[in-house]
Design a protein around this motif. Sequence first.
Motif, mmCIF file in Angstrom:
data_model
loop_
_atom_site.group_PDB
_atom_site.id
_atom_site.type_symbol
_atom_site.label_atom_id
_atom_site.label_comp_id
_atom_site.label_asym_id
_atom_site.label_seq_id
_atom_site.Cartn_x
_atom_site.Cartn_y
_atom_site.Cartn_z
ATOM 1 N N CYS A 181 -8.887 -15.600 16.795
ATOM 2 C CA CYS A 181 -7.303 -15.987 17.264
ATOM 3 C C CYS A 181 -7.867 -15.532 18.027
ATOM 4 C CB CYS A 181 -6.876 -15.203 16.306
ATOM 5 S SG CYS A 181 -6.716 -16.161 14.497
ATOM 6 N N LEU A 189 0.114 -21.534 23.102
ATOM 7 C CA LEU A 189 -0.217 -22.671 23.074
ATOM 8 C C LEU A 189 1.644 -23.732 23.699
ATOM 9 C CD1 LEU A 189 -0.789 -23.063 19.157
ATOM 10 C CD2 LEU A 189 -2.571 -24.165 21.200
ATOM 11 N N LEU A 190 2.316 -23.151 23.026
ATOM 12 C CA LEU A 190 3.539 -23.315 24.198
ATOM 13 C C LEU A 190 3.270 -23.255 26.070
ATOM 14 C CD1 LEU A 190 7.534 -22.541 23.829
ATOM 15 C CD2 LEU A 190 6.706 -22.264 25.680
ATOM 16 N N GLU A 216 -7.801 -18.070 22.237
ATOM 17 C CA GLU A 216 -6.438 -17.738 22.278
ATOM 18 C C GLU A 216 -7.672 -16.875 24.395
ATOM 19 O OE1 GLU A 216 -3.815 -13.670 21.024
ATOM 20 O OE2 GLU A 216 -3.873 -15.018 19.406
ATOM 21 N N ARG A 260 0.722 -18.018 19.541
ATOM 22 C CA ARG A 260 2.176 -19.696 19.502
ATOM 23 C C ARG A 260 2.803 -19.274 21.230
ATOM 24 N NH1 ARG A 260 2.401 -18.347 14.178
ATOM 25 N NH2 ARG A 260 3.080 -16.547 14.373
ATOM 26 N N LYS A 271 -6.397 -25.824 23.587
ATOM 27 C CA LYS A 271 -5.197 -26.023 23.229
ATOM 28 C C LYS A 271 -5.567 -27.106 21.752
ATOM 29 C CE LYS A 271 -0.314 -27.836 23.215
ATOM 30 N NZ LYS A 271 -0.804 -29.377 22.530
ATOM 31 N N VAL A 283 -2.689 -18.789 13.579
ATOM 32 C CA VAL A 283 -2.594 -18.543 14.795
ATOM 33 C C VAL A 283 -1.170 -17.429 14.921
ATOM 34 C CG1 VAL A 283 -1.219 -19.774 16.671
ATOM 35 C CG2 VAL A 283 -1.871 -20.841 15.125
ATOM 36 N N CYS A 298 -6.986 -24.019 19.301
ATOM 37 C CA CYS A 298 -6.218 -22.759 18.779
ATOM 38 C C CYS A 298 -5.206 -23.844 18.145
ATOM 39 C CB CYS A 298 -5.474 -22.469 19.972
ATOM 40 S SG CYS A 298 -4.394 -21.151 19.811
ATOM 41 N N GLU A 299 -4.453 -24.935 17.418
ATOM 42 C CA GLU A 299 -3.759 -25.050 17.359
ATOM 43 C C GLU A 299 -4.704 -25.588 16.094
ATOM 44 O OE1 GLU A 299 -0.879 -27.984 19.814
ATOM 45 O OE2 GLU A 299 -2.403 -28.469 19.703
ATOM 46 N N ASP A 334 1.406 -14.788 17.161
ATOM 47 C CA ASP A 334 2.829 -14.250 17.990
ATOM 48 C C ASP A 334 2.183 -15.075 19.183
ATOM 49 O OD1 ASP A 334 3.989 -14.420 15.784
ATOM 50 O OD2 ASP A 334 4.137 -12.085 16.218
#
Length: 554
Positions: free
Chosen positions: A173, A228-229, A177, A225, A211, A220, A214-215, A222
């Motif tokens: 992860c 991603l946002l 990231e 997330r 992205k 995933v 990762c999705e 915190d």
Amino acid sequence: AVALARRLGREVEPLAAAECVCALVEGVQEHDRDRLVAALATADEQKLIGRLTSAIDAARAELERLALGMKIETKLAAELAHKRSVRDANGKWSHSAISIDSLKKVLAEAEAFPLVSKQGVRLITHAKLSMAIRPLLKKNDWEGLVPLLRSFDEAAKEADEVAAVWIELQEKCAELERQLTEALSSGGARRITACQWERREVATDKLVAAKAACEKFPHVTDQGRLLLLQADFVISIRKVLKAGCSWQAAGTWGPLADLLDGTPTECDELEEVNLARQELFEMGLALETTLDDALANGRSVKIGEYKWSHDHITADALRTARAEMEAFARPSPDALATASRAALVIEARLELLRCDWKVSSSWAGLAVLIESVAFSRLVAQADQSAEYGQAAADELVGVKQEFGEMREHTEARVQAELAVGRSARTETRLFNKISRWSHEGISTAALSKAADDCDSFPRVTADGASLVASARLVCDLRIALSSTTVPGSTPLSGMAVSWTGVAELLDTAPIEALQLDEFQAARTELNDVRAMTEEAVREAVASGGSRKMGDVWS
């Protein structure tokens, strides 16, 4: 006893003895080899061997029985430590050595024995967990692994291989990231200098791919997330920048402004978001500068007394700059106010272009504008120290000044024409006592034109109107004087008749006219002509009659 010792923060000797007794008893019940070994050591230290004979004998017997499974336990522990996911020399996880074949055999042996020690049972449990994990890990099947890991209870998560897989999962992860963070930090617009930006490198491909990766990954964090946002919002910014936001078209910045207005709190401190805000701000600043430049140029210029040049007047650049400013999505209040003032300046310039210093009536439209409330209000700001709007106010002050000078010019022309083109007294004196007057320089055309120009100028002042009236009376007087004759040039009867018009004009002229220098001069000239006429009559009476010469009449 343990709880009490923990609360007290120190060992209590009687409690240590009690704990030893409990460990001996419970260790046998739970087949806990490690606890039994530790309890026997404590009993020896505390000199309890002689007092706990029964419990110690039971513990030793249990250890002897459990010792039978040590060989298989050791073998199983060795299998759990090998042929699993390991870090390579570069610190990366390698799955090439993963295998369950030998572990499967040893696990079968352990279950068949069966192992009864607490440690052995734990090893069997861990081996079963490893049997489930390793095939999925070998295939790099994180979609299968993640749900499996999540299904484990807290006790299972303490297994070494399970904990290692969790670490590998977290590092996986973290790598995704990191790639997403890297993609976020590149591919955006760059600021070269103030109001100069480079967008040729703006791209979303790398960020979209990072992205998506990762999705797609089944776990995933915190932090993931959040990234991603942020990535989703930055992608939107880049797409808007590429699709529009032209530095040559102010109206194309609306989508970016709307997007930034809705910035999520989590994205508020992103460098790319702040850069987008900066570029939007600098676009507005550039538009304001262009508008200010257009206000500072293209205006009427004073080049001398009663002389203004309209050669460089233009409203095109100002009109364009104003339209761009008003089309911009987020102009500042000051910029909007400047654009509003620019509208009045544009109107003034267009009116000035219609104004001709040779045609008084052409200033009518400008007169209406100058009398408007908006014009007066803005001109009043010229005396204030406000930075914004000063250029527009100053220009309108200039416009008003030029309008006033044009009016003064028309009045000055009338005054100038009143001073020339009139009857002039000569130095020659008829009969050595009566002045002679010359009408050779009398002219009314220029005076009449000047009066008409003054009269046709919009908003004539009271002084101007008085000048026009005087000029017209003087024109009538000059016309009347132009048709007169003097003694000697025509018979007396004809001469007298020629001055009738002048006499009547002087008799009927208003008081204001009689106060004019030229009317007073005409009165003097009329009196001189009258005197000349009377002298001529006397001369005629004195000659041409019978005269006595001595005693004889001739």
